[in-house]
Motif scaffolding. Structure first.
Motif, mmCIF file in Angstrom:
data_model
loop_
_atom_site.group_PDB
_atom_site.id
_atom_site.type_symbol
_atom_site.label_atom_id
_atom_site.label_comp_id
_atom_site.label_asym_id
_atom_site.label_seq_id
_atom_site.Cartn_x
_atom_site.Cartn_y
_atom_site.Cartn_z
ATOM 1 N N TYR A 1 -6.289 7.722 -0.387
ATOM 2 C CA TYR A 1 -5.353 7.731 -1.511
ATOM 3 C C TYR A 1 -4.998 9.166 -1.889
ATOM 4 O O TYR A 1 -3.839 9.494 -2.112
ATOM 5 C CB TYR A 1 -5.991 6.998 -2.687
ATOM 6 C CG TYR A 1 -5.193 7.103 -3.969
ATOM 7 C CD1 TYR A 1 -3.941 6.495 -4.061
ATOM 8 C CD2 TYR A 1 -5.683 7.799 -5.060
ATOM 9 C CE1 TYR A 1 -3.205 6.582 -5.221
ATOM 10 C CE2 TYR A 1 -4.945 7.884 -6.220
ATOM 11 C CZ TYR A 1 -3.708 7.271 -6.294
ATOM 12 O OH TYR A 1 -2.984 7.355 -7.442
ATOM 13 N N LEU B 1 -3.654 -0.130 -13.035
ATOM 14 C CA LEU B 1 -3.613 -1.583 -13.160
ATOM 15 C C LEU B 1 -4.770 -2.030 -14.063
ATOM 16 O O LEU B 1 -5.933 -1.996 -13.657
ATOM 17 C CB LEU B 1 -3.725 -2.239 -11.784
ATOM 18 C CG LEU B 1 -3.653 -3.771 -11.744
ATOM 19 C CD1 LEU B 1 -2.287 -4.252 -12.226
ATOM 20 C CD2 LEU B 1 -3.927 -4.295 -10.335
ATOM 21 N N GLU C 1 4.250 4.897 -3.967
ATOM 22 C CA GLU C 1 3.821 5.715 -5.103
ATOM 23 C C GLU C 1 4.597 5.469 -6.384
ATOM 24 O O GLU C 1 4.092 5.723 -7.479
ATOM 25 C CB GLU C 1 3.883 7.192 -4.722
ATOM 26 C CG GLU C 1 5.259 7.663 -4.260
ATOM 27 C CD GLU C 1 5.219 9.028 -3.613
ATOM 28 O OE1 GLU C 1 5.889 9.922 -4.125
ATOM 29 O OE2 GLU C 1 4.500 9.185 -2.605
ATOM 30 N N TRP D 1 -12.859 0.617 -11.456
ATOM 31 C CA TRP D 1 -11.617 -0.075 -11.821
ATOM 32 C C TRP D 1 -11.926 -1.388 -12.535
ATOM 33 O O TRP D 1 -11.320 -1.718 -13.567
ATOM 34 C CB TRP D 1 -10.783 -0.320 -10.558
ATOM 35 C CG TRP D 1 -9.697 -1.323 -10.728
ATOM 36 C CD1 TRP D 1 -8.487 -1.141 -11.309
ATOM 37 C CD2 TRP D 1 -9.735 -2.716 -10.337
ATOM 38 N NE1 TRP D 1 -7.771 -2.310 -11.304
ATOM 39 C CE2 TRP D 1 -8.510 -3.298 -10.708
ATOM 40 C CE3 TRP D 1 -10.683 -3.510 -9.698
ATOM 41 C CZ2 TRP D 1 -8.214 -4.627 -10.472
ATOM 42 C CZ3 TRP D 1 -10.393 -4.848 -9.463
ATOM 43 C CH2 TRP D 1 -9.176 -5.393 -9.850
ATOM 44 N N LEU E 1 1.272 1.859 -10.489
ATOM 45 C CA LEU E 1 1.262 0.400 -10.626
ATOM 46 C C LEU E 1 0.575 0.004 -11.935
ATOM 47 O O LEU E 1 -0.567 0.397 -12.189
ATOM 48 C CB LEU E 1 0.531 -0.242 -9.443
ATOM 49 C CG LEU E 1 0.636 -1.767 -9.366
ATOM 50 C CD1 LEU E 1 2.038 -2.167 -8.915
ATOM 51 C CD2 LEU E 1 -0.394 -2.334 -8.399
ATOM 52 N N SER F 1 0.830 -1.201 0.000
ATOM 53 C CA SER F 1 0.000 0.000 0.000
ATOM 54 C C SER F 1 0.867 1.255 0.000
ATOM 55 O O SER F 1 1.911 1.296 0.672
ATOM 56 C CB SER F 1 -0.922 0.016 1.226
ATOM 57 O OG SER F 1 -1.664 1.205 1.295
ATOM 58 N N SER G 1 -3.155 -1.424 -2.652
ATOM 59 C CA SER G 1 -3.968 -0.196 -2.602
ATOM 60 C C SER G 1 -3.089 1.048 -2.754
ATOM 61 O O SER G 1 -1.912 1.053 -2.380
ATOM 62 C CB SER G 1 -4.743 -0.124 -1.279
ATOM 63 O OG SER G 1 -3.868 -0.110 -0.170
ATOM 64 N N ASN G 2 -3.710 2.091 -3.334
ATOM 65 C CA ASN G 2 -3.151 3.441 -3.360
ATOM 66 C C ASN G 2 -1.766 3.523 -4.011
ATOM 67 O O ASN G 2 -0.816 4.013 -3.414
ATOM 68 C CB ASN G 2 -3.104 4.021 -1.940
ATOM 69 C CG ASN G 2 -4.463 4.040 -1.282
ATOM 70 O OD1 ASN G 2 -5.484 4.155 -1.953
ATOM 71 N ND2 ASN G 2 -4.487 3.898 0.028
ATOM 72 N N MET G 3 -1.664 3.051 -5.258
ATOM 73 C CA MET G 3 -0.397 3.128 -5.992
ATOM 74 C C MET G 3 -0.695 3.591 -7.426
ATOM 75 O O MET G 3 -1.149 2.794 -8.260
ATOM 76 C CB MET G 3 0.328 1.778 -5.953
ATOM 77 C CG MET G 3 0.874 1.474 -4.559
ATOM 78 S SD MET G 3 1.775 -0.060 -4.443
ATOM 79 C CE MET G 3 0.441 -1.236 -4.558
ATOM 80 N N CYS H 1 -5.700 1.777 -7.431
ATOM 81 C CA CYS H 1 -4.611 1.462 -8.368
ATOM 82 C C CYS H 1 -5.190 1.545 -9.777
ATOM 83 O O CYS H 1 -5.427 0.522 -10.451
ATOM 84 C CB CYS H 1 -4.038 0.060 -8.092
ATOM 85 S SG CYS H 1 -3.365 -0.151 -6.430
ATOM 86 N N VAL I 1 -8.038 -4.969 -4.689
ATOM 87 C CA VAL I 1 -7.373 -3.828 -5.316
ATOM 88 C C VAL I 1 -8.165 -2.564 -5.016
ATOM 89 O O VAL I 1 -9.387 -2.538 -5.154
ATOM 90 C CB VAL I 1 -7.263 -4.021 -6.848
ATOM 91 C CG1 VAL I 1 -6.568 -2.811 -7.480
ATOM 92 C CG2 VAL I 1 -6.510 -5.304 -7.179
#
Length: 813
Positions: free
Chosen positions: A809, A753, A700, A775, A729, A697, A724-726, A750, A747
């Motif tokens: 996020y 992704l 960044e 997402w 990614l 998580s 989470s929170n990237m 992100c 997920v």
């Protein structure tokens, strides 16, 4: 039903047990299964044999039922051995057999009955209330029955009671009746039938009190609900287990009972021999608790180390207590106080009864247990304890008392005293309590240790945790506790680092003389006292410890690895200045928080380390670098947390020689490491074949979770991926067969992704995909068939959860 059918169709499974509480619906489930096999799937088995097993096991009765089903005539005078031979011959002629044994209470010798139990064509399905029966019968699958959810419970009640919803107001009391059944089908169905064709609203309101009422109107409920449940109690193999079960009724229904405290009470009350060590007593107590759980009389609570009793089983235990006067249990916990203990009472509970003013008890010469915790009592009458001098267990935790009365000194038989969370600032001398085994003063307002503490030579457990005002402890007061086995002074204000002779106060060196000490929880300002040769040697003798090295007291609000017994927390320690080799040698759980000098690598080769947390250590750039690659690093490490490491670039820097390095790692959590581009580097991937869970998580700059370097390397037992929170990614790993037994993917936040490492051929274990609906809709798939296949596993996060995650996020970014 669907799960059972799937299990029955597996060729590798021959014995199945459906187990659970009395009245939970085991027999109904298996009967419906039998009917389904007979009418809808007649080709599944050549013959299905149903046998009703009684509590008093009788092989000849069981054989008679089998013989009747297979049309085998049994002659008078036939021995069970001869009948078994004839049954075996007859059954051998069948191609596929299913034997259903309903309500099994103890092991049944299938061979002695004539059942071809070793024949792969013969399957056995049994129902039982006992997990031990599952073990004794060597079942391949134990299928647990769970309580009904709210919606199903309401539907079952409606089915049993007939139409309810209407303008006559019956729905509200009906809802209460169902809620008070707490998902137990037997109670729901019985009450539904009881209320069928009864339109009077007054009767419905009266029935809503059925659990609290002993009216003759409810005799049928007593017979059909409580008596069948009581059979589990009567079948317990010893008086000790029966008393341990009734002991749990002293707590309110569905109350989270701390197992450690429960066992302390059993020891103090004499149910468990107090002459053995507390560790031995605890192990025996855990065995008793597990037996009650396996007998479906206690339930595992959600939190670790606690159990609870189902509300209806709690009512059943109270009814049993009223009949089992020999044991003297009397409980009014959780209800308004309105009754005094009887003269014959031995264990009496008034937990959480909203008592503000405590009345004097009558003479109760046999009373050994008094539980008063959770009441707003401000004062105890001066002579209150004069009439209860035989007390062995007294619990006044979380009351508002500020002092103990003079009559407290009469309790010379007391073994356990719980004062946790009271407003006590000072205690009287404890010298008169020479038999005390357990003393809990945690979260009190005391400023000094009570006088006479050093004379408690029998004391085994002392809890002084969260004593935020404790400043004074007379030198030598700890030395007198020659039998002490457990000492908890975690999150206490007292400074144990003082050197010899400082203000004549107790110091850390006194603890080194406690020969029986095996469990220690303490905070020290520095490692100076701990790093001495004597102290490090003494640490090796402890079986469990939780030692915090920090300049001041901190709450445990950071991520903590709580998987093991010997835990050391280093906060703000300079690893270049301190020699911690001996201290770390036996540590199994290590937390390093805001430490410096992480280039000191001797801690990498610790063979005892099972759990490691590194947080806010700014000078660490990689976990294992080139210089340390020749060592055997973290050979037994199972749990790794990397948290807020702003300069961490990679986990493992270079290719390591094959061996035990990280070979036992099961879980890795990576949180807020902005420079890290992959949670599992390729060099690390080669060693972590036992990895089961990855959680990442807030990293960044991370673009890939698992860096395989283009090689076809799999994580054969990985079950959970939570990310989470990237923002950067783009992929979890290369390919779709890296995680062949993956069960759960979650997920959040992100958005880059676009593809999951899933294929239909390699995702038979998948149970759930969780994430934001937006997402999910933007994911790319090989084709529509693949998308539809995985869509059945997708579960959108609730809107509130989505919003909170997006806010988190955004703040992180």
């Amino acid at each position: 039903m669907k799960q059972l059918l799937e299990i029955l169709n597996r060729t590798d499974i021959r014995r199945i047990a459906v187990w659970g509480k009395g009245g939970i619906g085991k027999t109904i489930l298996v009967k419906n299964l039998s009917n389904l096999l007979y009418f809808s799937s007649p080709n599944s088995f050549d013959i299905v044999i149903w046998v009703q097993v009684s509590r008093e096991l009788d092989l000849s009765t069981i054989q008679s039922q089998i013989a009747k089903r297979i049309h085998l005539k049994v002659e008078a005078g036939d021995t069970t051995h001869n009948i078994a031979i004839r049954i075996l011959r007859r059954l051998k002629l069948r191609r596929k057999i299913l034997l259903i044994l309903d309500d099994v209470w103890e092991k049944i010798d299938l061979d002695a009955m004539g059942i071809p139990s070793r024949d792969p064509c013969c399957k056995v399905l049994l129902t039982t209330r006992s997990r031990d029966v599952c073990r004794d019968m060597a079942v391949d699958v134990s299928f647990p029955m769970n309580l009904m959810n709210e919606e199903d419970a309401w539907d079952l009640f409606n089915e049993s009671a007939g139409p309810i919803i209407g303008p006559d107001g019956r729905e509200s009391p009906a809802r209460k009746i169902v809620a008070d059944c707490h998902g137990l089908p037997l109670a729901i169905k019985t009450l539904g039938k009881f209320m069928r064709d009864r339109p009077q609203i007054e009767l419905w309101r009266n029935t809503a009190l059925w659990r609290q009422c002993s009216s003759p109107l409810f005799k049928n409920i007593e017979k059909e609900v409580f008596r069948p449940l009581e059979m589990s109690y009567h079948y317990l193999p010893s008086k000790i287990l029966k008393q341990c079960f009734l002991y749990c009724s002293l707590y309110p229904a569905s109350f989270s009972i701390d197992v450690a405290e429960l066992i302390q009470c059993w020891v103090s009350d004499g149910l468990i021999n107090e002459n053995q060590s507390m560790a031995e007593a605890f192990n025996y107590g855990v065995a008793l608790v597990e037996h009650l759980k396996d007998s479906c009389l206690l339930d595992q609570d959600g939190s670790r180390g606690t159990v609870k009793m189902h509300d209806i089983f709690h009512d059943s235990a109270i009814r049993l207590s009223e009949r089992e006067e020999l044991y003297g249990f009397h409980c009014q916990s959780g209800v308004p106080f309105h009754q005094m203990p009887k003269e014959s009472s031995r264990r009496f509970s008034l937990m959480g009864c909203r008592i503000e003013k405590l009345q004097a008890f009558p003479v109760c010469s046999q009373l050994t247990v008094l539980l008063l915790q959770g009441n707003p009592i401000k004062r105890i009458p001066d002579d209150f304890f004069q009439n209860v001098k035989s007390l062995r267990v007294l619990n006044l935790s979380n009351t508002r008392i500020t002092a103990l009365p003079p009559s407290f000194l009469c309790l010379g038989e007391l073994r356990a005293l719980f004062l946790r969370g009271c407003n006590l600032m000072k205690l009287p001398s404890l010298k008169a309590l020479g038999k005390l085994l357990v003393l809990d003063l945690s979260s009190t307002l005391i400023r000094e240790l009570p006088r006479g503490l050093g004379s408690l030579s029998s004391l085994r457990e002392l809890n002084l945790s969260c004593t935020h005002f404790l400043e004074k402890a007379i030198a030598g007061s700890i030395l007198g506790l020659s039998s002490l086995e457990t000492l908890d002074v975690s999150f206490s204000a007292y400074n144990w680092n003082m050197k010899t002779g400082a203000d004549q106060r107790a110091r850390f060196d006194e603890l080194l003389s406690l020969d029986h000490l095996s469990v220690l929880r303490i905070r020290l300002d520095s490692v100076e006292r701990l790093a001495s040769t004597v102290a490090s040697s003494w640490l090796k003798k402890l079986t469990r410890y939780d030692i915090h090295i920090s300049p001041r007291s901190f709450d445990s609000n950071y991520h903590v690895a709580q998987h093991n017994e010997k835990r050391l927390v280093l906060r703000g320690v300079d690893l270049l200045q301190e020699d911690l080799r001996d201290v770390l040698y036996n540590t199994s759980s290590l937390d390093m928080l805001t430490c410096v000098g992480m280039t000191q690598r001797h801690w990498l080769s610790l063979s005892s380390l099972i759990s490691l947390t590194i947080s806010n250590c700014d000078d660490i750039t990689c976990l294992i670098n080139k210089e340390s690659s020749s060592q055997v690093m973290f050979p037994n490490l199972q749990h790794l947390v990397l948290d807020h490491l702003k300069n961490l670039v990679t986990t493992v820097e270079s290719i390591l020689p094959r061996g035990k390095c990280l070979s036992n790692l099961k879980t890795i959590h990576v949180l807020d490491c902005p420079m890290l581009r992959g949670a599992i580097s390729y060099a690390m991937l080669r060693h972590v074949g036992k990895l089961e869970e990855i959680k990442v998580s807030g990293c960044e700059n991370m673009c890939r979770i698992i860096e395989s370097g283009g090689h076809a390397k799999t994580l054969a037992v990985l079950r959970v991926i939570n990310i989470s929170n990237m923002v950067n990614l783009t992929s979890i790993c290369d390919g779709t067969s890296v995680c062949p037994v993956l069960e759960q993917i979650e997920v959040s936040g992100c958005w880059g992704l676009k593809k999951l490492p899933l294929s239909i051929s390699s995702s038979c274990s998948l149970k759930e995909i969780r994430g934001d609906i937006e997402w999910w809709n933007n994911l790319t798939w090989e084709n529509d068939v693949v998308k539809r296949y995985f869509e059945q596993h997708f579960q959108a996060c609730p809107r509130e959860e989505n919003c909170s995650r997006k806010r988190k996020y955004k703040n992180t970014s």
